[in-house]
Design a protein around this motif. Structure first.
Motif, PDB file in Angstrom:
ATOM      1  N   ALA A  76       0.842  -1.206   0.000  1.00  0.00           N
ATOM      2  CA  ALA A  76       0.000   0.000   0.000  1.00  0.00           C
ATOM      3  C   ALA A  76       0.873   1.250   0.000  1.00  0.00           C
ATOM      4  N   ALA A  77       1.956   1.237   0.788  1.00  0.00           N
ATOM      5  CA  ALA A  77       2.871   2.385   0.857  1.00  0.00           C
ATOM      6  C   ALA A  77       3.545   2.639  -0.482  1.00  0.00           C
ATOM      7  N   GLU A  78       3.718   1.575  -1.283  1.00  0.00           N
ATOM      8  CA  GLU A  78       4.329   1.704  -2.612  1.00  0.00           C
ATOM      9  C   GLU A  78       3.315   2.119  -3.676  1.00  0.00           C
ATOM     10  N   GLY A  79       2.055   2.286  -3.256  1.00  0.00           N
ATOM     11  CA  GLY A  79       1.021   2.703  -4.202  1.00  0.00           C
ATOM     12  C   GLY A  79       0.163   1.578  -4.722  1.00  0.00           C
ATOM     13  N   GLY A  80       0.364   0.376  -4.208  1.00  0.00           N
ATOM     14  CA  GLY A  80      -0.444  -0.770  -4.645  1.00  0.00           C
ATOM     15  C   GLY A  80      -1.886  -0.632  -4.202  1.00  0.00           C
ATOM     16  N   LYS A  81      -2.793  -0.981  -5.091  1.00  0.00           N
ATOM     17  CA  LYS A  81      -4.221  -0.907  -4.764  1.00  0.00           C
ATOM     18  C   LYS A  81      -4.888  -2.282  -4.720  1.00  0.00           C
ATOM     19  N   GLU A  82      -4.288  -3.254  -5.389  1.00  0.00           N
ATOM     20  CA  GLU A  82      -4.899  -4.584  -5.414  1.00  0.00           C
ATOM     21  C   GLU A  82      -3.872  -5.653  -5.096  1.00  0.00           C
ATOM     22  N   ILE A  83      -4.256  -6.596  -4.255  1.00  0.00           N
ATOM     23  CA  ILE A  83      -3.394  -7.720  -3.886  1.00  0.00           C
ATOM     24  C   ILE A  83      -4.140  -9.028  -4.136  1.00  0.00           C
ATOM     25  N   VAL A  84      -3.455  -9.962  -4.810  1.00  0.00           N
ATOM     26  CA  VAL A  84      -3.979 -11.312  -4.993  1.00  0.00           C
ATOM     27  C   VAL A  84      -3.275 -12.216  -3.982  1.00  0.00           C
ATOM     28  N   LEU A  85      -4.044 -12.926  -3.166  1.00  0.00           N
ATOM     29  CA  LEU A  85      -3.470 -13.861  -2.196  1.00  0.00           C
ATOM     30  C   LEU A  85      -3.141 -15.161  -2.916  1.00  0.00           C
ATOM     31  N   THR A  86      -1.871 -15.548  -2.888  1.00  0.00           N
ATOM     32  CA  THR A  86      -1.448 -16.738  -3.624  1.00  0.00           C
ATOM     33  C   THR A  86      -0.873 -17.791  -2.685  1.00  0.00           C
ATOM     34  N   GLY A  87      -0.831 -19.006  -3.177  1.00  0.00           N
ATOM     35  CA  GLY A  87      -0.272 -20.130  -2.444  1.00  0.00           C
ATOM     36  C   GLY A  87      -0.630 -21.398  -3.179  1.00  0.00           C
ATOM     37  N   VAL A  88      -0.236 -22.525  -2.648  1.00  0.00           N
ATOM     38  CA  VAL A  88      -0.565 -23.809  -3.262  1.00  0.00           C
ATOM     39  C   VAL A  88      -1.924 -24.291  -2.776  1.00  0.00           C
ATOM     40  N   ASN A  89      -2.164 -24.141  -1.475  1.00  0.00           N
ATOM     41  CA  ASN A  89      -3.438 -24.551  -0.879  1.00  0.00           C
ATOM     42  C   ASN A  89      -3.756 -23.542   0.226  1.00  0.00           C
ATOM     43  N   ILE A  90      -4.157 -22.333  -0.178  1.00  0.00           N
ATOM     44  CA  ILE A  90      -4.203 -21.211   0.770  1.00  0.00           C
ATOM     45  C   ILE A  90      -5.255 -21.375   1.863  1.00  0.00           C
ATOM     46  N   GLY A  91      -6.304 -22.149   1.589  1.00  0.00           N
ATOM     47  CA  GLY A  91      -7.306 -22.377   2.624  1.00  0.00           C
ATOM     48  C   GLY A  91      -6.752 -23.170   3.795  1.00  0.00           C
ATOM     49  N   ASP A  92      -5.611 -23.842   3.572  1.00  0.00           N
ATOM     50  CA  ASP A  92      -4.941 -24.638   4.593  1.00  0.00           C
ATOM     51  C   ASP A  92      -3.993 -23.779   5.431  1.00  0.00           C
ATOM     52  N   PHE A  93      -4.035 -22.480   5.197  1.00  0.00           N
ATOM     53  CA  PHE A  93      -3.165 -21.526   5.905  1.00  0.00           C
ATOM     54  C   PHE A  93      -3.238 -21.729   7.419  1.00  0.00           C
ATOM     55  N   GLY A  94      -2.071 -21.646   8.061  1.00  0.00           N
ATOM     56  CA  GLY A  94      -2.023 -21.672   9.521  1.00  0.00           C
ATOM     57  C   GLY A  94      -1.414 -22.916  10.120  1.00  0.00           C
ATOM     58  N   LYS A  95      -1.094 -23.909   9.269  1.00  0.00           N
ATOM     59  CA  LYS A  95      -0.548 -25.168   9.780  1.00  0.00           C
ATOM     60  C   LYS A  95       0.709 -24.960  10.631  1.00  0.00           C
ATOM     61  N   THR A  96       1.555 -24.019  10.231  1.00  0.00           N
ATOM     62  CA  THR A  96       2.837 -23.846  10.924  1.00  0.00           C
ATOM     63  C   THR A  96       2.812 -22.736  11.975  1.00  0.00           C
ATOM     64  N   THR A  97       1.715 -22.000  12.054  1.00  0.00           N
ATOM     65  CA  THR A  97       1.671 -20.877  12.997  1.00  0.00           C
ATOM     66  C   THR A  97       0.496 -20.945  13.972  1.00  0.00           C
ATOM     67  N   GLY A  98      -0.341 -21.977  13.842  1.00  0.00           N
ATOM     68  CA  GLY A  98      -1.478 -22.096  14.748  1.00  0.00           C
ATOM     69  C   GLY A  98      -2.562 -21.068  14.488  1.00  0.00           C
ATOM     70  N   GLU A  99      -2.588 -20.538  13.258  1.00  0.00           N
ATOM     71  CA  GLU A  99      -3.604 -19.545  12.874  1.00  0.00           C
ATOM     72  C   GLU A  99      -4.513 -20.175  11.827  1.00  0.00           C
ATOM     73  N   ASN A 100      -5.440 -19.406  11.233  1.00  0.00           N
ATOM     74  CA  ASN A 100      -6.255 -19.948  10.145  1.00  0.00           C
ATOM     75  C   ASN A 100      -6.532 -18.891   9.088  1.00  0.00           C
ATOM     76  N   PHE A 101      -7.026 -19.351   7.960  1.00  0.00           N
ATOM     77  CA  PHE A 101      -7.194 -18.467   6.807  1.00  0.00           C
ATOM     78  C   PHE A 101      -8.225 -17.372   7.066  1.00  0.00           C
ATOM     79  N   PHE A 102      -9.288 -17.686   7.767  1.00  0.00           N
ATOM     80  CA  PHE A 102     -10.301 -16.671   8.052  1.00  0.00           C
ATOM     81  C   PHE A 102      -9.723 -15.546   8.899  1.00  0.00           C
ATOM     82  N   GLU A 103      -8.870 -15.888   9.862  1.00  0.00           N
ATOM     83  CA  GLU A 103      -8.217 -14.860  10.676  1.00  0.00           C
ATOM     84  C   GLU A 103      -7.320 -13.975   9.814  1.00  0.00           C
ATOM     85  N   LEU A 104      -6.640 -14.589   8.849  1.00  0.00           N
ATOM     86  CA  LEU A 104      -5.793 -13.821   7.939  1.00  0.00           C
ATOM     87  C   LEU A 104      -6.626 -12.858   7.107  1.00  0.00           C
ATOM     88  N   VAL A 105      -7.730 -13.344   6.550  1.00  0.00           N
ATOM     89  CA  VAL A 105      -8.617 -12.515   5.727  1.00  0.00           C
ATOM     90  C   VAL A 105      -9.100 -11.295   6.522  1.00  0.00           C
TER      91      VAL A 105
END
Length: 440
Positions: free
Chosen positions: A191-220
């Motif tokens: 955002a500081a660089e002027g970006g207006k749109e971000i695409v969230l990428t990954g291999v299986n992004i809904g599985d987010f949080g396996k290594t940090t004890g978090e989840n994808f909904f919390e990230l969103v």
């Protein structure tokens, strides 16, 4: 300590094959090299360094990787050639033997490219140096724009699913991710660089949080609070991980767009079982229904594979009928390609190449119908569009919040600008709607 004087005034070319995650990682590699003094080669210039980020999702992808490497070696004689990505990870010895290749980097090493480039001297032994570890553990952050208006934020990598047809867990490792705190900081920097749109990428992004004890909904929810970012898009999310709370949140969010990409892979329950997918057609249909109930205007893209082992004529007919019944906007159609080491090779009933092509064409035609029908619903309406930098000689283009591609003849419009447009009829080749700016 790396001697960066070797890299001063050197020119590099980058070639990416495959997914959005690869594009994001290539942009990060480019940023690392730029910081060391390497600039991107202009059109027509011979490069000193060639970086190829490869894909290996099909045999055709492997073949294209080899063709690209040969082409770059021929066009840039004497260049130091680095090959990384999934093909390099899965078949490093094959890649190392390709004439002109100097360095093969695995998934674990690509983010540390500077440590492996040395003094950029060409390999004289006839076989490239390889640095590929089978055990992939680390998560390499990446939030890059490259030549695009959109930023790509890598939130997750790897996969624990081991579907029978897929080599991704071997090429990318187990599921792992960055922390929500670190990803929010990267979004804020974009955002500081002027970006207006971000695409969230990954291999299986809904599985987010396996290594940090978090989840994808919390990230969103956390990303939705980042000031300055106007648009987020979720690149692809498994139907069993696309929860109702995520769908409901997106429907209320000002920043998360009404745009979903959901891999189906087959519309036949029998084939889904053979694939070891974690859902059935009933669950998939319920997700589409939920999205459309809350966001009738939402764009839904769907991945489909045709011709997998076990896909009989009857299974394909069931799949086609199911997909046709769905209120989705576009199909991404892939023909099944046998991958060494996968469990799918044990399944009976092999589909011929001719039949795969026939099935693929049928679904591509269905996709065109669905996309055209979706676009047509919005002709005459006004929508906000984020303009993107066009290729030379092409009209300005961009996407509405619900991912309708538009073309604009306004020569004064600037990229990375959000403008309100009125949607007109289809362009000449039917790939976009013509639009006019309502206000700036």
């Amino acid at each position: 300590m790396i001697d960066t004087t070797v890299f001063q005034d050197k020119k590099a070319v980058y070639y990416t094959l495959g997914c959005k995650l690869n594009f994001s990682e290539t942009s990060t590699i480019g940023k690392i090299l730029r910081e060391a003094g390497v600039r991107t080669a202009r059109k027509g210039e011979k490069a000193d360094i060639c970086v190829v980020n490869t894909c290996s999702v099909t045999e055709m992808a492997d073949k294209k990787c080899r063709q690209v490497i040969h082409k770059l070696v021929k066009e840039n004689p004497g260049a130091f050639v680095v090959v990384t990505g999934c093909y390099a990870q899965l078949k490093p010895d094959n890649v190392a033997k390709i004439e002109g290749v100097d360095l093969v980097l695995g998934a674990e090493q690509k983010a540390d490219i500077m440590q492996y480039l040395g003094d950029l001297k060409k390999n004289e032994s006839g076989e490239a140096h390889t640095s590929v570890l089978k055990d992939i553990r680390s998560f390499a952050p990446s939030c890059s724009r490259g030549d695009r208006t959109r930023y790509f934020l890598k939130v997750q990598d790897g996969c624990d699913y081991y579907c029978t047809y897929c080599t991704i867990p071997f090429a990318r490792g187990r599921s792992r991710n960055g922390t929500i705190e670190s990803l929010v900081k990267q979004a804020a920097q974009a955002a500081a660089e002027g970006g207006k749109e971000i695409v969230l990428t990954g291999v299986n992004i809904g599985d987010f949080g396996k290594t940090t004890g978090e989840n994808f909904f919390e990230l969103v929810k956390a990303l939705d609070e980042v000031e300055g970012i106007e648009r987020y898009r979720i690149s692809s999310i498994e139907p069993n991980l696309l929860t109702d709370e995520i769908i409901e949140f997106v429907s209320r969010s000002k920043r998360f767009m009404p745009h979903f990409h959901i891999p189906l892979q087959s519309g036949s329950d029998e084939v889904l079982k053979l694939m070891h997918r974690k859902y059935d057609t009933a669950l998939f249909a319920s997700k589409v229904k939920k999205i459309k109930e809350l966001m009738p205007h939402a764009f839904i893209g769907v991945d489909v594979i045709v011709g997998t082992r076990g896909e009989t004529d009857a299974c394909f007919e069931q799949a086609y009928a199911f997909i046709k019944s769905l209120d989705v906007s576009q199909l991404h159609v892939f023909s099944y390609s046998e991958r060494p080491g996968t469990q799918a090779l044990k399944i009976d009933h092999v589909v011929t190449s001719e039949e795969k092509h026939k099935r693929s064409q049928l679904l591509l035609e269905l996709s065109d119908e669905k996309t055209r029908e979706f676009y047509a619903r919005f002709i005459g309406q006004e929508w906000p569009v984020l303009l993107e930098k066009p290729k030379a000689g092409s009209p300005m283009h961009g996407f509405t919040t619900n991912y309708i591609r538009i073309e604009l003849q306004d020569t004064e419009a600037k990229d990375n600008e959000v403008v309100q447009v009125r949607l007109g009829d289809f362009n000449e080749d039917g790939t976009a709607l013509q639009a006019t700016i309502v206000n700036k």
